[in-house]
Design a protein around this motif. Structure first.
Motif, PDB file in Angstrom:
ATOM      1  N   TYR A 160     -38.061 -61.978 -82.268  1.00  0.00           N
ATOM      2  CA  TYR A 160     -36.908 -61.616 -82.791  1.00  0.00           C
ATOM      3  C   TYR A 160     -35.725 -61.651 -83.964  1.00  0.00           C
ATOM      4  O   TYR A 160     -35.326 -60.496 -84.353  1.00  0.00           O
ATOM      5  CB  TYR A 160     -35.791 -62.078 -81.468  1.00  0.00           C
ATOM      6  N   HIS A 161     -36.173 -62.628 -84.296  1.00  0.00           N
ATOM      7  CA  HIS A 161     -35.633 -62.390 -85.480  1.00  0.00           C
ATOM      8  C   HIS A 161     -35.988 -61.601 -86.792  1.00  0.00           C
ATOM      9  O   HIS A 161     -35.279 -61.374 -87.405  1.00  0.00           O
ATOM     10  CB  HIS A 161     -35.901 -64.246 -86.170  1.00  0.00           C
ATOM     11  N   ALA A 181     -34.650 -64.537 -94.579  1.00  0.00           N
ATOM     12  CA  ALA A 181     -34.566 -65.298 -93.531  1.00  0.00           C
ATOM     13  C   ALA A 181     -35.123 -66.236 -93.778  1.00  0.00           C
ATOM     14  O   ALA A 181     -36.411 -66.363 -93.436  1.00  0.00           O
ATOM     15  CB  ALA A 181     -34.452 -64.566 -92.770  1.00  0.00           C
ATOM     16  N   VAL A 188     -39.371 -66.011 -83.008  1.00  0.00           N
ATOM     17  CA  VAL A 188     -39.353 -65.310 -84.739  1.00  0.00           C
ATOM     18  C   VAL A 188     -39.646 -63.469 -84.159  1.00  0.00           C
ATOM     19  O   VAL A 188     -39.121 -63.081 -85.365  1.00  0.00           O
ATOM     20  CB  VAL A 188     -41.004 -66.188 -84.915  1.00  0.00           C
ATOM     21  N   ASP A 247     -35.855 -69.971 -90.428  1.00  0.00           N
ATOM     22  CA  ASP A 247     -35.874 -70.773 -89.360  1.00  0.00           C
ATOM     23  C   ASP A 247     -36.270 -71.703 -89.293  1.00  0.00           C
ATOM     24  O   ASP A 247     -37.538 -71.550 -90.100  1.00  0.00           O
ATOM     25  CB  ASP A 247     -35.242 -69.944 -88.566  1.00  0.00           C
ATOM     26  N   HIS A 285     -29.042 -66.716 -81.284  1.00  0.00           N
ATOM     27  CA  HIS A 285     -30.540 -65.365 -80.674  1.00  0.00           C
ATOM     28  C   HIS A 285     -30.056 -64.574 -82.687  1.00  0.00           C
ATOM     29  O   HIS A 285     -29.483 -63.760 -82.552  1.00  0.00           O
ATOM     30  CB  HIS A 285     -29.287 -65.078 -80.218  1.00  0.00           C
ATOM     31  N   SER A 286     -31.128 -64.910 -83.181  1.00  0.00           N
ATOM     32  CA  SER A 286     -31.170 -63.811 -84.143  1.00  0.00           C
ATOM     33  C   SER A 286     -30.259 -62.329 -84.557  1.00  0.00           C
ATOM     34  O   SER A 286     -29.806 -61.853 -84.583  1.00  0.00           O
ATOM     35  CB  SER A 286     -32.482 -63.676 -84.728  1.00  0.00           C
ATOM     36  N   ALA A 297     -34.611 -58.021 -85.658  1.00  0.00           N
ATOM     37  CA  ALA A 297     -32.965 -57.766 -86.756  1.00  0.00           C
ATOM     38  C   ALA A 297     -33.207 -58.051 -87.858  1.00  0.00           C
ATOM     39  O   ALA A 297     -32.020 -57.223 -88.962  1.00  0.00           O
ATOM     40  CB  ALA A 297     -31.917 -59.336 -86.573  1.00  0.00           C
TER      41      ALA A 297
END
Length: 116
Positions: free
Chosen positions: A84-85, A16, A82, A18, A49-50, A88
């Motif tokens: 939360y990403h 990922a 970051v 972002d 929102h990731s 995930a």
């Protein structure tokens, strides 16, 4: 990488990428709702929102009271975005990360079974 860009890798594999905006707050609310609250669309930078996949926006801290005063969440630290990403990505790859140990971890009691 451009400023504010981050990359999440597992086992040296990029999964990922972002961007965060250090001079803005993230609000996990759709831009249409933020417009209704009086925040101009052109001042918003959309970013999903990731963890939930729902729309959200980076916005100026000047508009923070308009958001929090209505009971909406506002992340004033870009690292929350970051994290939360990362959460995930870890959820999506949990089985691979655990490897052969997953049977021992997820089936530790005969009456308790976990399904991923």
């Amino acid at each position: 990488m451009p400023p504010g860009t981050y990359l999440i890798m597992l086992d040296d594999i990029p999964l990922a990428r972002d961007t965060v905006h250090a001079d803005r707050f993230y609000c996990p609310v759709a831009p249409e709702i933020l417009q209704i609250l009086g925040i101009p669309r052109e001042s918003l930078i959309e970013a999903f929102h990731s963890l939930t996949g729902k729309p959200g926006c980076w916005m100026s801290p000047d508009n923070g009271e308009k958001i929090t005063g209505r009971g909406f969440k506002l992340w004033d630290d870009p690292l929350v975005f970051v994290f939360y990403h990362l959460k995930a990505i870890l959820r999506q790859n949990l089985v691979d990360l655990l490897g052969v140990q997953k049977e021992k971890i997820f089936n530790f009691h005969p009456k308790i079974k976990f399904v991923l």
